[in-house]
Write a protein that holds these residues in place. Structure first.
Motif, mmCIF file in Angstrom:
data_model
loop_
_atom_site.group_PDB
_atom_site.id
_atom_site.type_symbol
_atom_site.label_atom_id
_atom_site.label_comp_id
_atom_site.label_asym_id
_atom_site.label_seq_id
_atom_site.Cartn_x
_atom_site.Cartn_y
_atom_site.Cartn_z
ATOM 1 N N VAL A 74 46.600 -35.230 111.547
ATOM 2 C CA VAL A 74 46.177 -33.835 111.460
ATOM 3 C C VAL A 74 46.726 -33.177 110.192
ATOM 4 O O VAL A 74 46.040 -32.378 109.544
ATOM 5 N N VAL A 75 47.950 -33.517 109.831
ATOM 6 C CA VAL A 75 48.517 -32.979 108.585
ATOM 7 C C VAL A 75 47.698 -33.447 107.388
ATOM 8 O O VAL A 75 47.446 -32.688 106.442
ATOM 9 N N THR A 76 47.241 -34.701 107.416
ATOM 10 C CA THR A 76 46.392 -35.215 106.334
ATOM 11 C C THR A 76 45.092 -34.430 106.243
ATOM 12 O O THR A 76 44.621 -34.096 105.145
ATOM 13 N N ILE A 77 44.502 -34.123 107.396
ATOM 14 C CA ILE A 77 43.294 -33.309 107.398
ATOM 15 C C ILE A 77 43.577 -31.931 106.796
ATOM 16 O O ILE A 77 42.773 -31.389 106.036
ATOM 17 N N GLY A 78 44.745 -31.367 107.120
ATOM 18 C CA GLY A 78 45.103 -30.079 106.545
ATOM 19 C C GLY A 78 45.193 -30.120 105.035
ATOM 20 O O GLY A 78 44.755 -29.193 104.346
ATOM 21 N N VAL A 79 45.740 -31.205 104.497
ATOM 22 C CA VAL A 79 45.804 -31.352 103.037
ATOM 23 C C VAL A 79 44.402 -31.427 102.443
ATOM 24 O O VAL A 79 44.112 -30.833 101.388
ATOM 25 N N LEU A 80 43.494 -32.133 103.123
ATOM 26 C CA LEU A 80 42.118 -32.224 102.640
ATOM 27 C C LEU A 80 41.440 -30.864 102.654
ATOM 28 O O LEU A 80 40.665 -30.526 101.748
ATOM 29 N N VAL A 81 41.711 -30.069 103.691
ATOM 30 C CA VAL A 81 41.137 -28.727 103.759
ATOM 31 C C VAL A 81 41.621 -27.881 102.586
ATOM 32 O O VAL A 81 40.839 -27.149 101.959
ATOM 33 N N ILE A 82 42.910 -27.974 102.293
ATOM 34 C CA ILE A 82 43.452 -27.203 101.170
ATOM 35 C C ILE A 82 42.791 -27.617 99.859
ATOM 36 O O ILE A 82 42.406 -26.774 99.035
ATOM 37 N N GLN A 83 42.623 -28.923 99.635
ATOM 38 C CA GLN A 83 41.964 -29.387 98.424
ATOM 39 C C GLN A 83 40.519 -28.911 98.356
ATOM 40 O O GLN A 83 40.035 -28.493 97.302
ATOM 41 N N GLN A 84 39.823 -28.974 99.489
ATOM 42 C CA GLN A 84 38.432 -28.539 99.525
ATOM 43 C C GLN A 84 38.323 -27.044 99.263
ATOM 44 O O GLN A 84 37.457 -26.595 98.507
ATOM 45 N N ALA A 85 39.193 -26.268 99.893
ATOM 46 C CA ALA A 85 39.116 -24.817 99.767
ATOM 47 C C ALA A 85 39.431 -24.366 98.348
ATOM 48 O O ALA A 85 38.760 -23.493 97.796
ATOM 49 N N THR A 86 40.466 -24.941 97.758
ATOM 50 C CA THR A 86 40.846 -24.521 96.414
ATOM 51 C C THR A 86 39.912 -25.075 95.353
ATOM 52 O O THR A 86 39.815 -24.514 94.257
ATOM 53 N N GLY A 87 39.208 -26.172 95.647
ATOM 54 C CA GLY A 87 38.342 -26.783 94.651
ATOM 55 C C GLY A 87 36.928 -26.253 94.645
ATOM 56 O O GLY A 87 36.383 -25.934 93.582
ATOM 57 N N THR A 88 36.297 -26.128 95.815
ATOM 58 C CA THR A 88 34.891 -25.761 95.869
ATOM 59 C C THR A 88 34.624 -24.484 96.661
ATOM 60 O O THR A 88 33.490 -23.993 96.628
ATOM 61 N N LEU A 89 35.606 -23.945 97.369
ATOM 62 C CA LEU A 89 35.379 -22.736 98.141
ATOM 63 C C LEU A 89 36.141 -21.578 97.504
ATOM 64 O O LEU A 89 35.854 -21.189 96.394
ATOM 65 N N SER A 90 37.096 -21.031 98.204
ATOM 66 C CA SER A 90 37.907 -19.938 97.683
ATOM 67 C C SER A 90 39.313 -20.062 98.241
ATOM 68 O O SER A 90 39.476 -20.231 99.459
ATOM 69 N N PRO A 91 40.341 -19.997 97.415
ATOM 70 C CA PRO A 91 41.710 -20.058 97.948
ATOM 71 C C PRO A 91 41.994 -18.955 98.953
ATOM 72 O O PRO A 91 42.853 -19.115 99.825
ATOM 73 N N ARG A 92 41.283 -17.849 98.864
ATOM 74 C CA ARG A 92 41.509 -16.746 99.794
ATOM 75 C C ARG A 92 41.048 -17.082 101.211
ATOM 76 O O ARG A 92 41.470 -16.439 102.172
ATOM 77 N N TYR A 93 40.181 -18.103 101.342
ATOM 78 C CA TYR A 93 39.771 -18.514 102.678
ATOM 79 C C TYR A 93 40.921 -19.161 103.444
ATOM 80 O O TYR A 93 40.933 -19.136 104.683
ATOM 81 N N MET A 94 41.904 -19.711 102.738
ATOM 82 C CA MET A 94 43.002 -20.402 103.409
ATOM 83 C C MET A 94 43.752 -19.476 104.363
ATOM 84 O O MET A 94 44.257 -19.920 105.394
ATOM 85 N N ARG A 95 43.800 -18.196 104.061
ATOM 86 C CA ARG A 95 44.507 -17.262 104.945
ATOM 87 C C ARG A 95 43.844 -17.194 106.313
ATOM 88 O O ARG A 95 44.512 -16.979 107.329
ATOM 89 N N LEU A 96 42.538 -17.398 106.361
ATOM 90 C CA LEU A 96 41.832 -17.415 107.638
ATOM 91 C C LEU A 96 41.957 -18.771 108.318
ATOM 92 O O LEU A 96 42.016 -18.853 109.543
ATOM 93 N N TRP A 97 41.980 -19.838 107.532
ATOM 94 C CA TRP A 97 42.065 -21.177 108.116
ATOM 95 C C TRP A 97 43.408 -21.385 108.808
ATOM 96 O O TRP A 97 43.472 -22.046 109.840
ATOM 97 N N TYR A 98 44.476 -20.825 108.267
ATOM 98 C CA TYR A 98 45.792 -20.964 108.891
ATOM 99 C C TYR A 98 45.805 -20.418 110.319
ATOM 100 O O TYR A 98 46.641 -20.810 111.129
ATOM 101 N N ARG A 99 44.901 -19.489 110.617
ATOM 102 C CA ARG A 99 44.922 -18.818 111.916
ATOM 103 C C ARG A 99 44.046 -19.501 112.957
ATOM 104 O O ARG A 99 43.881 -18.964 114.050
ATOM 105 N N ASP A 100 43.478 -20.627 112.630
ATOM 106 C CA ASP A 100 42.580 -21.299 113.558
ATOM 107 C C ASP A 100 43.323 -21.667 114.840
ATOM 108 O O ASP A 100 44.307 -22.414 114.821
ATOM 109 N N ARG A 101 42.856 -21.151 115.971
ATOM 110 C CA ARG A 101 43.548 -21.355 117.239
ATOM 111 C C ARG A 101 43.416 -22.794 117.727
ATOM 112 O O ARG A 101 44.342 -23.334 118.350
ATOM 113 N N LEU A 102 42.268 -23.414 117.483
ATOM 114 C CA LEU A 102 42.087 -24.793 117.928
ATOM 115 C C LEU A 102 43.067 -25.715 117.219
ATOM 116 O O LEU A 102 43.642 -26.624 117.841
ATOM 117 N N GLN A 103 43.270 -25.490 115.930
ATOM 118 C CA GLN A 103 44.215 -26.316 115.186
ATOM 119 C C GLN A 103 45.626 -26.186 115.758
ATOM 120 O O GLN A 103 46.337 -27.191 115.933
#
Length: 442
Positions: A74-103
């Motif tokens: 799961v930590v590896t998936i989190g690293v991939l999300v960070i790379q995806q968000a900062t590379g092709t999405l928006s770093p500001r989205y990470m603040r919302l991803w941290y709050r995911d209740r399912l995670q």
């Protein structure tokens, strides 16, 4: 006594933290293991749940090792999300991803199962085996695997830019609706109340972005001191150290500046709780990332524009003003709040996408469709700004396309950018007709 701003920052930290909920899972796992060991050997337990000491030790050891491995996954998936968000999405989205209740639920289940199995291991003896605990450990592993599959399904489907745009857009609309509902019940019609006498300036002790404020608390404080508080900047603006954050008008004695600043939360970055424009900022960031030369994906930008259009429809229906005046229980003005106008939201939603996508026929057509649909659906007060944006879009098309046929295509409104319905009225009359074919058609 802890101030409202401190409590708000603590809540924000707890929502964004990835370790607090797993820590509760860890403690709960230990408590459940002790409880399972205490009731072990009860006569109502099925005989099929009896295990040998060797089997129980092997099973629990395997559970401990598998939970550690899954946590690493799961930590590896989190690293991939960070790379995806900062590379092709928006770093500001990470603040919302941290709050995911399912995670957080997945991490808590893994840590709880690990603690449960590890605690039971020490109670295994040759003549004493925690049979109930071993069975429950197997159930916990099954639940963990099910949650992991659900998490993977959500991860693979929701990490696409369009899916994230849908999530962010809906959150922004919810914040906007809540704010509009509060303002309808407590805001006074009309303009800013007159200021009596010179204002007392309340300055910030440290710099930061205005994340939120306690409107009921400010109204109550102003009523207690018989004054009017005027916020100097809206939520989302950066305030440098020592800058004025609140102006106090009237009242025999101004409130304590520390009490005032304690009702205003400053932080390192914007939050979406009281700042719907931050959601629009994230949507625009995703769209212009797709339009960058490194990505060159105008279709994604067009899909994000769908959610921007829905958000702007919501903003236009609210009927925003440049400021709001909140009153106390007696109807007296107590708090003046600056806010973003409809023009501010519209400019934020289309300006950068128009600038970066001016050379894309697809983006220009989708932008024109967006503006024309808003022009037809929203009240008259929104239309001057929309007409201005249509003129700016026309100027960008004139500069971006040299030949008349491509210019005509770029001026045609299309809700899909390319391939959707076309508004043929936008085509110029000067275009020559297509030459007739020499022979019969197929």
């Amino acid at each position: 006594m802890m101030s409202w701003a401190t409590r708000f920052r603590l809540r924000q930290y707890a929502k964004a933290s990835l370790w607090i909920v797993p820590l509760f899972g860890l403690v709960l796992g230990v408590a459940l293991a002790e409880a399972a060991a205490a009731v072990d050997g009860a006569p109502w337990l099925p005989k099929s749940w009896d295990y040998s000491a060797t089997t129980a030790s092997t099973v629990l050891s395997s559970v401990v090792g598998s939970m550690i491995a899954l946590l690493g996954f799961v930590v590896t998936i989190g690293v991939l999300v960070i790379q995806q968000a900062t590379g092709t999405l928006s770093p500001r989205y990470m603040r919302l991803w941290y709050r995911d209740r399912l995670q957080k639920a997945v991490l808590a289940t893994f840590t709880g199962t690990f603690a449960f199995a590890y605690t039971l291991l020490r109670s295994i003896e040759t003549d004493s085996v925690p049979n109930l605990g071993v069975t429950l450990a197997g159930v916990a592993v099954s639940v963990s695997l099910l949650l992991l599959l659900i998490y993977l399904n959500r991860f693979t489907h929701n990490l696409r830019p369009v899916a994230i745009a849908d999530i962010v857009g809906r959150q922004g609309e919810q914040v906007l609706d809540r704010a509009a509902a509060r303002l309808r019940t407590s805001a006074l019609p009309g303009g800013t109340p007159p200021a009596d006498g010179p204002a007392v300036l309340v300055r910030s002790e440290r710099g930061g972005v205005i994340q939120a404020f306690d409107a009921p608390g400010m109204v109550e404080l102003a009523a207690r001191h018989d004054c009017v508080l005027v916020l100097a900047a809206p939520v989302g603006d950066f305030v440098p150290p020592g800058a004025t954050v609140v102006r106090v008008h009237g009242g025999a004695a101004a409130p304590d500046p520390h009490r005032v600043t304690g009702l205003l939360a400053l932080g390192a970055e914007r939050t979406i709780e009281q700042d719907p424009a931050f959601a629009l900022r994230i949507l625009v960031d995703i769209a212009i990332r797709a339009l960058s030369p490194a990505v060159n994906d105008p279709t994604t930008a067009v899909q994000v524009l769908n959610h921007i259009e829905a958000f702007l429809h919501a903003v236009g229906r609210v009927g925003l003003r440049g400021h709001y005046v909140l009153a106390d229980d007696r109807g007296r003005p107590r708090l003046v709040l600056p806010d973003r106008s409809w023009e501010d939201y519209l400019e934020l939603g289309v300006t950068e996408i128009r600038d970066y996508g001016a050379s894309s026929v697809q983006v220009c057509r989708r932008l024109r469709s967006l503006l024309e649909d808003l022009l037809a659906a929203l009240p008259d007060t929104c239309r001057p700004a929309l007409r201005t944006e249509l003129r700016l879009l026309g100027d960008a098309v004139e500069r971006g396309f040299d030949d008349a046929p491509r210019r005509a295509r770029a001026r045609t409104a299309d809700p899909q950018g390319l391939g959707g319905r076309q508004t043929r009225d936008a085509l110029p009359d000067a275009l020559p007709d297509a030459p007739a074919a020499d022979g019969p058609g197929p």
